[in-house]
Design a protein around this motif. Structure first.
Motif, PDB file in Angstrom:
ATOM      1  N   ALA A 179       0.687  -1.334   0.476  1.00 45.46           N
ATOM      2  CA  ALA A 179       0.025   0.174   0.552  1.00 45.46           C
ATOM      3  C   ALA A 179       0.843   1.136  -0.025  1.00 45.46           C
ATOM      4  N   LEU A 180      -0.035   2.241  -0.084  1.00 45.96           N
ATOM      5  CA  LEU A 180       1.037   3.627  -0.678  1.00 45.96           C
ATOM      6  C   LEU A 180       1.516   3.824   1.189  1.00 45.96           C
ATOM      7  N   ASP A 181       0.984   3.709   1.963  1.00 44.59           N
ATOM      8  CA  ASP A 181       0.728   4.360   2.937  1.00 44.59           C
ATOM      9  C   ASP A 181       2.072   4.192   3.787  1.00 44.59           C
ATOM     10  N   ARG A 182       2.923   3.011   2.886  1.00 46.45           N
ATOM     11  CA  ARG A 182       4.105   2.319   3.555  1.00 46.45           C
ATOM     12  C   ARG A 182       5.237   2.606   2.808  1.00 46.45           C
ATOM     13  N   ILE A 183       5.523   3.495   1.671  1.00 44.31           N
ATOM     14  CA  ILE A 183       6.389   4.337   0.844  1.00 44.31           C
ATOM     15  C   ILE A 183       6.563   5.260   2.074  1.00 44.31           C
ATOM     16  N   ARG A 184       7.821   5.326   1.581  1.00 46.18           N
ATOM     17  CA  ARG A 184       9.084   5.969   2.122  1.00 46.18           C
ATOM     18  C   ARG A 184       9.672   6.670   2.087  1.00 46.18           C
ATOM     19  N   GLN A 191      14.406  11.834 -15.623  1.00 40.88           N
ATOM     20  CA  GLN A 191      13.243  12.476 -16.568  1.00 40.88           C
ATOM     21  C   GLN A 191      12.352  11.416 -15.644  1.00 40.88           C
ATOM     22  N   ALA A 192      12.053  10.268 -15.384  1.00 34.75           N
ATOM     23  CA  ALA A 192      10.548   9.456 -15.075  1.00 34.75           C
ATOM     24  C   ALA A 192       9.922  10.517 -13.842  1.00 34.75           C
ATOM     25  N   LEU A 193      10.966  10.771 -12.988  1.00 38.52           N
ATOM     26  CA  LEU A 193      10.183  11.365 -11.645  1.00 38.52           C
ATOM     27  C   LEU A 193      10.237  12.900 -11.975  1.00 38.52           C
ATOM     28  N   ALA A 194      10.986  13.515 -12.989  1.00 34.28           N
ATOM     29  CA  ALA A 194       9.970  15.075 -13.998  1.00 34.28           C
ATOM     30  C   ALA A 194       8.255  14.525 -14.955  1.00 34.28           C
ATOM     31  N   GLN A 195       8.498  13.829 -15.048  1.00 36.57           N
ATOM     32  CA  GLN A 195       6.689  13.312 -15.856  1.00 36.57           C
ATOM     33  C   GLN A 195       6.187  12.884 -14.795  1.00 36.57           C
ATOM     34  N   CYS A 196       6.326  12.765 -14.135  1.00 34.31           N
ATOM     35  CA  CYS A 196       5.272  12.441 -12.641  1.00 34.31           C
ATOM     36  C   CYS A 196       5.585  13.427 -11.431  1.00 34.31           C
ATOM     37  N   ARG A 197       5.977  14.607 -11.380  1.00 28.58           N
ATOM     38  CA  ARG A 197       6.028  15.124 -10.826  1.00 28.58           C
ATOM     39  C   ARG A 197       4.755  15.614  -9.978  1.00 28.58           C
ATOM     40  N   LEU A 198       3.853  15.918 -10.637  1.00 26.44           N
ATOM     41  CA  LEU A 198       2.485  16.636  -9.840  1.00 26.44           C
ATOM     42  C   LEU A 198       1.405  14.766  -8.932  1.00 26.44           C
ATOM     43  N   TRP A 199       1.192  13.381 -10.245  1.00 30.06           N
ATOM     44  CA  TRP A 199       1.177  13.221  -9.430  1.00 30.06           C
ATOM     45  C   TRP A 199       1.459  12.760  -7.599  1.00 30.06           C
ATOM     46  N   LEU A 200       2.922  12.176  -7.760  1.00 32.23           N
ATOM     47  CA  LEU A 200       3.767  12.148  -7.218  1.00 32.23           C
ATOM     48  C   LEU A 200       3.634  13.157  -5.651  1.00 32.23           C
ATOM     49  N   ALA A 201       3.484  14.202  -5.846  1.00 28.17           N
ATOM     50  CA  ALA A 201       2.926  15.421  -4.999  1.00 28.17           C
ATOM     51  C   ALA A 201       1.968  15.338  -4.792  1.00 28.17           C
ATOM     52  N   GLY A 202       0.535  14.915  -4.941  1.00 31.87           N
ATOM     53  CA  GLY A 202      -0.582  14.604  -4.873  1.00 31.87           C
ATOM     54  C   GLY A 202      -0.617  13.732  -4.281  1.00 31.87           C
ATOM     55  N   LEU A 204       2.050  11.352  -2.644  1.00 35.43           N
ATOM     56  CA  LEU A 204       3.046  10.605  -2.098  1.00 35.43           C
ATOM     57  C   LEU A 204       4.188  12.566  -1.466  1.00 35.43           C
ATOM     58  N   PRO A 205       3.384  12.955  -1.100  1.00 37.74           N
ATOM     59  CA  PRO A 205       3.648  14.525  -0.755  1.00 37.74           C
ATOM     60  C   PRO A 205       4.441  14.122   0.131  1.00 37.74           C
ATOM     61  N   GLY A 206       6.232  14.737  -0.175  1.00 40.44           N
ATOM     62  CA  GLY A 206       7.321  15.303   1.125  1.00 40.44           C
ATOM     63  C   GLY A 206       8.050  13.350   1.215  1.00 40.44           C
ATOM     64  N   THR A 207       7.786  12.330  -0.118  1.00 43.33           N
ATOM     65  CA  THR A 207       7.976  11.471   0.001  1.00 43.33           C
ATOM     66  C   THR A 207       9.099  11.663  -0.906  1.00 43.33           C
ATOM     67  N   PRO A 208      11.078  11.514  -0.221  1.00 46.52           N
ATOM     68  CA  PRO A 208      11.938  11.571  -1.158  1.00 46.52           C
ATOM     69  C   PRO A 208      11.604  11.417  -1.994  1.00 46.52           C
ATOM     70  N   GLN A 209      12.084  11.709  -3.202  1.00 46.49           N
ATOM     71  CA  GLN A 209      12.623  11.600  -4.754  1.00 46.49           C
ATOM     72  C   GLN A 209      14.075  10.772  -4.949  1.00 46.49           C
ATOM     73  N   ILE A 210      13.969   9.828  -5.092  1.00 43.67           N
ATOM     74  CA  ILE A 210      15.352   9.357  -5.431  1.00 43.67           C
ATOM     75  C   ILE A 210      16.011   9.494  -6.770  1.00 43.67           C
ATOM     76  N   PRO A 211      16.955   9.839  -7.726  1.00 44.28           N
ATOM     77  CA  PRO A 211      17.789   8.953  -9.304  1.00 44.28           C
ATOM     78  C   PRO A 211      17.703   8.645  -8.956  1.00 44.28           C
ATOM     79  N   GLU A 212      17.838   7.723 -10.389  1.00 43.66           N
ATOM     80  CA  GLU A 212      18.353   6.323 -10.871  1.00 43.66           C
ATOM     81  C   GLU A 212      18.465   6.213 -12.410  1.00 43.66           C
ATOM     82  N   ALA A 213      19.765   5.322 -12.659  1.00 39.95           N
ATOM     83  CA  ALA A 213      20.509   5.674 -13.297  1.00 39.95           C
ATOM     84  C   ALA A 213      19.323   5.152 -15.089  1.00 39.95           C
TER      85      ALA A 213
END
Length: 356
Positions: A179-184, A191-202, A204-213
């Motif tokens: 479930a979403l409430d278990r995500i830290r 690019q994927a993080l940027a393409q989903c920024r609005l969904w993530l903000a809505g 999973l607000p405040g959840t750290p976003q970590i870039p990968e290759a």
């Protein structure tokens, strides 16, 4: 349920499947004869393959065009393999969008060598360990994939673009958590993080976003790390046994990435719809405009212009340009000849068909 009728219909399906297999054997044998007739000619002919698919889809409108295209691409891949077993390099790991683009372009009959980075794709072509390469070029939201252009600027002159295809970008949020409430943390390619920024903000607000290759690398991280989610393709999530917590989390429904299929040697014949150039000009005012002016005078429509730094000359640049149409057309050929006289260096990266 009518068991008698159902049994008869299933027997008919079995007969049709057998007939399809016999036809596939005949097609493969004909492809083998075509390969012998070609001799050293190119095995991969993207313009002809695209024409075959378009004609089939037009003649059989009652069949879903996407499904028919997917099935027949695999038929073509199987038959291409009996002529010459091709290998292709693309950015991995398995389940990446580059991997999906390579499968769409070349089918499962091609041996795919997954590479750790984009320069490695070009090296595989130059060293001959792969006959083809698949690289991302541009995303509708994030723009040009700059490492591809940088790698092309250093690539051997025989490396060229054979084909362009466009792949819709559909991200899922996946995790080993239920479930979403278990995500830290959320991991993915920048690019994927940027393409989903609005969904993530809505969601999973405040959840750290970590870039990968890569997105598939992020899926591997999520598979072994509790409390971690990733943005990736549905295929990448399934390959790693992740639970899909949300689908289509990209902010824009028409997000897509265009890819190039690369090769060496002689370009296949066909009906090019686009030409790509790489060039440098003297570092003086007006030289870029002067170099591009022949394209304007020829009425050629530019679809991309991108500057990149020259590593050996700080604060000087090379340029990449795409225009619609073939380089061999008389007006384009004259424009390129005039342009070459105004450039330090002009290289035609390819004149190639485009598949949407």
């Amino acid at each position: 349920m009518d068991e008698v009728r159902l049994r008869a219909l299933r027997e008919r399906i079995d007969e049709l499947d057998e007939a399809l297999a016999v036809l596939l054997e005949r097609r493969a044998e004909t492809a083998r004869e075509i390969g012998a007739a070609k001799g050293d000619g190119p095995t991969y002919d993207p313009a002809r393959e695209a024409r075959i698919l378009r004609n089939l889809q037009a003649r059989h409108p009652d069949l879903d065009p996407e499904a028919l295209g997917a099935v027949h691409r695999e038929v073509i891949s199987l038959c291409r393999g009996v002529q010459r077993h091709l290998s292709a390099a693309c950015l991995g790991p398995e389940g990446s969008f580059s991997h999906a683009a390579a499968l769409r372009a070349l089918g499962h009959g091609t041996n795919l060598a997954l590479q750790p980075d984009l320069p490695s794709v070009f090296r595989a072509l130059e060293e001959g360990s792969a006959a083809l390469g698949v690289v991302p070029v541009e995303n509708t939201l994030e723009g040009t994939v700059l490492p591809t252009l940088d790698a092309f600027s250093r690539a051997a002159p025989e490396v060229r673009v054979l084909r362009e295809l466009r792949l819709p970008v559909r991200h899922v949020l996946a995790s080993r958590e239920p479930a979403l409430d278990r995500i830290r943390e959320v991991h993915s390619h920048p690019q994927a993080l940027a393409q989903c920024r609005l969904w993530l903000a809505g969601h999973l607000p405040g959840t750290p976003q970590i870039p990968e290759a890569s997105t598939s690398g992020a899926a591997e991280r999520a598979a072994r790390t509790p409390g971690t989610a990733c943005l990736c393709s549905r295929e990448a999530a399934g390959l790693r046994g992740l639970t899909v917590l949300a689908r289509d989390v990209q902010d824009h429904p028409h997000n897509a990435t265009r890819f190039w299929v690369l090769g060496t040697g002689q370009a296949p014949e066909g009906n090019p719809r686009k030409t790509s150039l790489l060039f440098t000009v003297p570092h003086r005012p007006g030289t870029l405009l002067d170099a591009l002016d022949p394209l304007r005078e020829a009425g050629l429509n530019l679809t991309l212009i991108q500057s990149r730094p020259l590593p050996e000359n700080p604060f000087e640049y090379f340029f990449c340009v795409d225009f619609q149409g073939p380089a061999e057309a008389p007006e384009a050929a004259r424009a390129l000849e005039a342009m070459e006289a105004r450039c330090f260096r002009l290289r035609i990266l390819g004149s190639y068909p485009v598949e949407s």
